[in-house]
Design a protein around this motif. Structure first.
Motif, PDB file in Angstrom:
ATOM      1  N   UNK A  38      29.374  30.091  27.002  1.00 15.89           N
ATOM      2  CA  UNK A  38      29.132  31.655  27.133  1.00 15.89           C
ATOM      3  C   UNK A  38      29.237  32.860  27.909  1.00 15.89           C
ATOM      4  N   UNK A  39      28.800  31.635  29.441  1.00 19.30           N
ATOM      5  CA  UNK A  39      29.153  32.830  30.643  1.00 19.30           C
ATOM      6  C   UNK A  39      30.753  32.931  30.271  1.00 19.30           C
ATOM      7  N   UNK A  86      34.691  39.116  29.786  1.00 13.19           N
ATOM      8  CA  UNK A  86      34.399  41.101  28.922  1.00 13.19           C
ATOM      9  C   UNK A  86      34.199  41.827  30.567  1.00 13.19           C
ATOM     10  N   UNK A  87      33.998  40.996  31.890  1.00 18.30           N
ATOM     11  CA  UNK A  87      33.073  42.152  32.775  1.00 18.30           C
ATOM     12  C   UNK A  87      34.557  42.591  33.101  1.00 18.30           C
ATOM     13  N   UNK A  88      34.648  41.183  33.478  1.00 18.93           N
ATOM     14  CA  UNK A  88      36.362  42.233  34.297  1.00 18.93           C
ATOM     15  C   UNK A  88      37.420  42.510  33.295  1.00 18.93           C
ATOM     16  N   UNK A  89      37.400  42.606  31.826  1.00 21.00           N
ATOM     17  CA  UNK A  89      38.064  43.475  31.314  1.00 21.00           C
ATOM     18  C   UNK A  89      37.518  45.053  31.464  1.00 21.00           C
ATOM     19  N   UNK A  90      36.607  45.199  32.139  1.00 17.60           N
ATOM     20  CA  UNK A  90      36.365  46.132  31.532  1.00 17.60           C
ATOM     21  C   UNK A  90      36.441  46.994  33.074  1.00 17.60           C
ATOM     22  N   UNK A  91      37.232  48.135  33.047  1.00 22.92           N
ATOM     23  CA  UNK A  91      37.603  49.004  33.413  1.00 22.92           C
ATOM     24  C   UNK A  91      36.249  49.773  35.053  1.00 22.92           C
ATOM     25  N   UNK A  92      35.784  50.144  35.944  1.00 24.30           N
ATOM     26  CA  UNK A  92      34.943  49.979  36.559  1.00 24.30           C
ATOM     27  C   UNK A  92      34.710  52.064  35.849  1.00 24.30           C
ATOM     28  N   UNK A  93      32.936  52.027  36.133  1.00 31.94           N
ATOM     29  CA  UNK A  93      32.843  53.003  35.552  1.00 31.94           C
ATOM     30  C   UNK A  93      32.478  53.003  33.983  1.00 31.94           C
ATOM     31  N   UNK A  94      33.534  51.819  33.040  1.00 30.08           N
ATOM     32  CA  UNK A  94      33.431  52.548  31.458  1.00 30.08           C
ATOM     33  C   UNK A  94      32.959  51.200  31.003  1.00 30.08           C
ATOM     34  N   UNK A 120      29.524  47.630  25.971  1.00 27.55           N
ATOM     35  CA  UNK A 120      28.597  48.140  24.478  1.00 27.55           C
ATOM     36  C   UNK A 120      28.521  46.516  23.391  1.00 27.55           C
ATOM     37  N   UNK A 121      28.380  45.938  22.976  1.00 20.65           N
ATOM     38  CA  UNK A 121      28.913  45.073  22.322  1.00 20.65           C
ATOM     39  C   UNK A 121      27.885  43.289  22.357  1.00 20.65           C
ATOM     40  N   UNK A 122      27.670  43.979  24.282  1.00 25.62           N
ATOM     41  CA  UNK A 122      27.432  42.012  24.946  1.00 25.62           C
ATOM     42  C   UNK A 122      26.284  41.547  25.041  1.00 25.62           C
TER      43      UNK A 122
END
Length: 92
Positions: A1-2, A8-16, A21-23
Motif C-alpha cells: 500500500x505504501x 501516486x505522489x511522485x506522478x503528481x506534478x507539484x501544485x497539482x 484527489x482519490x488517494x
C-alpha cells in the motif's frame, strides 16, 4: 500500500492537487476493510473458544453423571455369554 501511495505522489506534478484527489478516500476504504476483517477474525476466535468451553463442560458433566444400572434385559445382549460361539472361545 505504501508503494502505491509513493508512486501516486511522485506522478503528481507539484501544485497539482487534483491528481491526488482519490488517494485519501482509497486509503480510508482500505483501512475500514482491514478493520472489518479483524472484527470477523475476532468473532471466529470467540465462536471457537465458546464451542470449546461448551464441549469441555459437557464432557466433564457426562463423566460425573451416574452410570445407569444394568437392565434385566441384559440376558439378551451379545455379551451375555449365551452365544453358541462362546463355548468355542470365538470372539467377534
Amino acid at each position: 500500500m505504501t508503494d502505491d501511495i509513493e508512486r501516486l505522489i511522485r506522478m503528481a506534478a507539484p501544485g497539482d492537487a487534483a491528481g491526488l484527489a482519490g488517494v485519501e478516500d482509497a486509503v480510508w476504504s482500505r483501512v475500514s476493510e482491514r478493520r472489518d476483517r479483524a472484527r470477523v477474525s475476532q468473532v471466529r476466535i470467540a465462536a471457537v473458544a465458546l464451542a470449546l468451553v461448551i464441549g469441555v463442560t459437557n464432557g466433564g458433566l457426562m463423566l460425573l453423571a451416574p452410570r445407569p444400572e444394568p437392565s434385566e434385559m441384559r440376558i439378551f445382549t451379545v455379551s451375555a455369554g449365551l452365544s453358541p460361539l462362546s463355548r468355542l472361545d470365538v470372539q467377534g
